[in-house]
Design a protein around this motif. Structure first.
Motif, PDB file in Angstrom:
ATOM      1  N   LYS A   7       1.030  -1.080  -0.175  1.00 30.70           N
ATOM      2  CA  LYS A   7      -0.188   0.028   0.010  1.00 30.70           C
ATOM      3  C   LYS A   7       1.047   1.083   0.112  1.00 30.70           C
ATOM      4  CE  LYS A   7      -2.118  -1.371   3.613  1.00 30.70           C
ATOM      5  NZ  LYS A   7      -2.886  -1.451   4.807  1.00 30.70           N
ATOM      6  N   ASN A   8       0.483   2.256  -0.807  1.00 34.72           N
ATOM      7  CA  ASN A   8       1.144   3.550  -0.553  1.00 34.72           C
ATOM      8  C   ASN A   8       0.142   4.752  -0.700  1.00 34.72           C
ATOM      9  OD1 ASN A   8       2.856   1.370  -2.700  1.00 34.72           O
ATOM     10  ND2 ASN A   8       4.207   2.775  -1.170  1.00 34.72           N
ATOM     11  N   SER A   9       0.269   5.584  -0.051  1.00 36.18           N
ATOM     12  CA  SER A   9      -0.495   6.697   0.004  1.00 36.18           C
ATOM     13  C   SER A   9      -0.404   7.481  -1.183  1.00 36.18           C
ATOM     14  CB  SER A   9      -0.402   7.654   1.123  1.00 36.18           C
ATOM     15  OG  SER A   9       0.968   8.121   1.348  1.00 36.18           O
ATOM     16  N   HIS A  10      -1.073   8.679  -1.468  1.00 37.04           N
ATOM     17  CA  HIS A  10      -0.830   9.495  -2.545  1.00 37.04           C
ATOM     18  C   HIS A  10       0.635  10.445  -2.086  1.00 37.04           C
ATOM     19  CE1 HIS A  10      -1.000  13.040  -4.992  1.00 37.04           C
ATOM     20  NE2 HIS A  10      -1.185  13.890  -3.976  1.00 37.04           N
ATOM     21  N   SER A  11       0.604  10.959  -0.769  1.00 35.33           N
ATOM     22  CA  SER A  11       1.772  11.752  -0.386  1.00 35.33           C
ATOM     23  C   SER A  11       3.183  10.718  -0.700  1.00 35.33           C
ATOM     24  CB  SER A  11       1.827  11.817   1.191  1.00 35.33           C
ATOM     25  OG  SER A  11       0.414  12.639   1.553  1.00 35.33           O
ATOM     26  N   GLU A  12       3.071   9.541  -0.494  1.00 35.53           N
ATOM     27  CA  GLU A  12       4.217   8.544  -0.755  1.00 35.53           C
ATOM     28  C   GLU A  12       4.773   8.535  -2.131  1.00 35.53           C
ATOM     29  OE1 GLU A  12       6.527   4.302   0.276  1.00 35.53           O
ATOM     30  OE2 GLU A  12       4.653   4.751   0.953  1.00 35.53           O
ATOM     31  N   THR A  13       3.695   8.348  -3.055  1.00 36.21           N
ATOM     32  CA  THR A  13       3.962   8.248  -4.244  1.00 36.21           C
ATOM     33  C   THR A  13       4.421   9.617  -4.765  1.00 36.21           C
ATOM     34  OG1 THR A  13       1.537   8.722  -4.909  1.00 36.21           O
ATOM     35  CG2 THR A  13       2.505   6.296  -4.829  1.00 36.21           C
ATOM     36  N   GLU A  14       3.777  10.836  -4.641  1.00 40.42           N
ATOM     37  CA  GLU A  14       4.122  11.863  -4.925  1.00 40.42           C
ATOM     38  C   GLU A  14       5.583  12.276  -4.549  1.00 40.42           C
ATOM     39  OE1 GLU A  14       2.237  14.728  -6.711  1.00 40.42           O
ATOM     40  OE2 GLU A  14       1.919  12.551  -7.198  1.00 40.42           O
ATOM     41  N   SER A  15       5.943  11.765  -3.359  1.00 38.81           N
ATOM     42  CA  SER A  15       7.393  11.993  -2.870  1.00 38.81           C
ATOM     43  C   SER A  15       8.276  11.255  -3.808  1.00 38.81           C
ATOM     44  CB  SER A  15       7.531  11.384  -1.471  1.00 38.81           C
ATOM     45  OG  SER A  15       8.884  11.451  -1.001  1.00 38.81           O
ATOM     46  N   PHE A  16       8.046   9.956  -4.232  1.00 38.95           N
ATOM     47  CA  PHE A  16       8.817   9.215  -5.185  1.00 38.95           C
ATOM     48  C   PHE A  16       8.966   9.802  -6.450  1.00 38.95           C
ATOM     49  CE2 PHE A  16       9.483   5.603  -7.948  1.00 38.95           C
ATOM     50  CZ  PHE A  16      10.540   5.117  -7.356  1.00 38.95           C
ATOM     51  N   ARG A  17       7.622  10.346  -6.791  1.00 38.41           N
ATOM     52  CA  ARG A  17       7.553  10.972  -8.146  1.00 38.41           C
ATOM     53  C   ARG A  17       8.536  12.198  -8.358  1.00 38.41           C
ATOM     54  NH1 ARG A  17       2.894  10.248 -11.717  1.00 38.41           N
ATOM     55  NH2 ARG A  17       1.362   8.770 -10.879  1.00 38.41           N
ATOM     56  N   SER A  18       8.541  13.013  -7.192  1.00 40.42           N
ATOM     57  CA  SER A  18       9.448  14.244  -7.415  1.00 40.42           C
ATOM     58  C   SER A  18      10.910  14.079  -7.209  1.00 40.42           C
ATOM     59  CB  SER A  18       8.857  15.114  -6.175  1.00 40.42           C
ATOM     60  OG  SER A  18       9.045  14.705  -4.833  1.00 40.42           O
ATOM     61  N   CYS A  19      11.034  13.017  -6.288  1.00 38.99           N
ATOM     62  CA  CYS A  19      12.658  12.611  -5.953  1.00 38.99           C
ATOM     63  C   CYS A  19      12.864  11.406  -5.376  1.00 38.99           C
ATOM     64  CB  CYS A  19      13.536  13.872  -5.431  1.00 38.99           C
ATOM     65  SG  CYS A  19      15.036  13.478  -5.254  1.00 38.99           S
ATOM     66  N   GLU A  20      13.240  10.562  -6.250  1.00 40.86           N
ATOM     67  CA  GLU A  20      13.601   9.249  -5.279  1.00 40.86           C
ATOM     68  C   GLU A  20      14.347   9.441  -4.391  1.00 40.86           C
ATOM     69  OE1 GLU A  20      14.698   6.256  -8.405  1.00 40.86           O
ATOM     70  OE2 GLU A  20      13.112   6.810  -9.893  1.00 40.86           O
ATOM     71  N   ARG A  21      15.349  10.310  -4.245  1.00 40.78           N
ATOM     72  CA  ARG A  21      16.413  10.155  -3.198  1.00 40.78           C
ATOM     73  C   ARG A  21      15.742  10.854  -1.931  1.00 40.78           C
ATOM     74  NH1 ARG A  21      21.030   8.130  -2.562  1.00 40.78           N
ATOM     75  NH2 ARG A  21      22.239   8.765  -0.736  1.00 40.78           N
ATOM     76  N   ARG A  22      14.768  11.616  -2.272  1.00 40.96           N
ATOM     77  CA  ARG A  22      13.853  12.348  -1.155  1.00 40.96           C
ATOM     78  C   ARG A  22      12.959  11.211  -0.271  1.00 40.96           C
ATOM     79  NH1 ARG A  22      10.457  17.742  -1.692  1.00 40.96           N
ATOM     80  NH2 ARG A  22       9.165  16.396  -2.909  1.00 40.96           N
ATOM     81  N   HIS A  23      12.370  10.558  -1.091  1.00 45.06           N
ATOM     82  CA  HIS A  23      11.611   9.355  -0.756  1.00 45.06           C
ATOM     83  C   HIS A  23      12.501   8.597  -0.025  1.00 45.06           C
ATOM     84  CE1 HIS A  23       9.825   5.390  -1.466  1.00 45.06           C
ATOM     85  NE2 HIS A  23       8.654   6.017  -1.237  1.00 45.06           N
TER      86      HIS A  23
END
Length: 288
Positions: A7-23
């Motif tokens: 499971k992944n929230s919208h917040s987590e997937t947005e973090s991944f989309r914006s920068c994989e390292r920040r995620h």
């Protein structure tokens, strides 16, 4: 994959989309900055104030009582962190925001029926994926079922940004599966920047766009969300060391300028060991 529920929230997937390292820093190492940014504090406290106001409305309190309770929460939260923000910027931003917001809220008070505030949901999308999400406000406005997501913004979203963002279509799909069919989902944008327009018309501080959502939009958005979730799941299975080797920095102005992990990211780029110089000092483990 039928025996796994990732499971992944919208917040987590947005973090991944914006920068994989920040995620990776936030969701892999589960780190957080020791000092939250003004932007994060503004949004967090703003949500708490609105949650108090609309919870008071739901419980049957008068507008004056509901607003007084909201301001009490705001004063308490600001006093707790006054030493972290000594220039009064946070107090000024939120003070002006709510001064104008409650002028509009008073006009709307008899037109709304609050159903749920800060409601957490999890829906099973398929045999291997669940979607967790939190809806800031579910209400009836002039009898129409609506769901709002509060945003504290410098400027209102560009129309393309509002229409392309996957957040509200995901919420629409989730709510439909949970017995809230055909709800209008919209952003409740509150602009904290002072402008001549707002000075002339305080209600112009607020904007509530509702993107067009078709069945095809829901299907496409959900498929893309699951694709990102699958990629995150696959990285997690590698273990932290191998996971870190596979992530990249986005490294652009829009992503980096407000990133809470920028200090550590820059240090590591320059050969500094994060565990020696940053973890436990500027960053701490995030608790669940």
């Amino acid at each position: 994959m039928t025996d796994v529920d990732f499971k992944n929230s919208h917040s987590e997937t947005e973090s991944f989309r914006s920068c994989e390292r920040r995620h990776f820093y936030g969701y892999g190492l589960r780190l957080r900055s020791s000092r939250i940014s003004v932007a994060l504090a503004r949004g967090t406290f703003g949500h708490e104030v609105l949650a108090e106001y609309y919870s008071n409305c739901k419980s049957g309190k008068s507008f004056r009582e509901a607003k007084a309770g909201a301001y009490s929460v705001l004063a308490e939260r600001l006093s707790e962190l006054e030493e972290l923000y000594p220039n009064d910027k946070l107090r000024e931003d939120l003070g002006f925001c709510f001064k104008d917001y409650f002028k509009l809220a008073e006009q709307e008070f008899d037109r709304i029926e609050v159903l749920d505030v800060e409601q957490s949901f999890t829906v099973r999308i398929n045999e291997s994926f669940s979607l967790p999400f939190v809806v800031d406000l579910i209400l009836r406005f002039d009898g129409r079922l609506e769901a709002w997501d509060h945003k504290f913004v410098w400027d209102f979203f560009n129309d393309n940004v509002a229409d392309l963002s996957p957040q509200l279509p995901l919420y629409y799909a989730g709510l439909s599966m949970l017995g809230y069919p055909h709800a209008t989902v919209r952003y409740n944008e509150i602009r904290y920047r002072a402008t001549a327009q707002i000075k002339a018309d305080p209600t112009s501080r607020v904007n509530r766009p509702a993107p067009r959502i078709t069945p095809q939009r829901v299907l496409t958005t959900m498929e893309e969300h699951i694709q990102i979730g699958q990629r995150i799941f696959d990285l997690r299975q590698l273990g932290l060391d191998e996971w870190e080797k596979r992530v990249v920095r986005t490294a652009n102005n829009q992503t980096c300028k407000n990133c809470d992990f920028a200090k550590m990211c820059i240090g590591e780029l320059n050969g500094e060991d994060r565990n020696q110089f940053y973890v436990g000092v500027d960053y701490h483990e995030r608790t669940r």
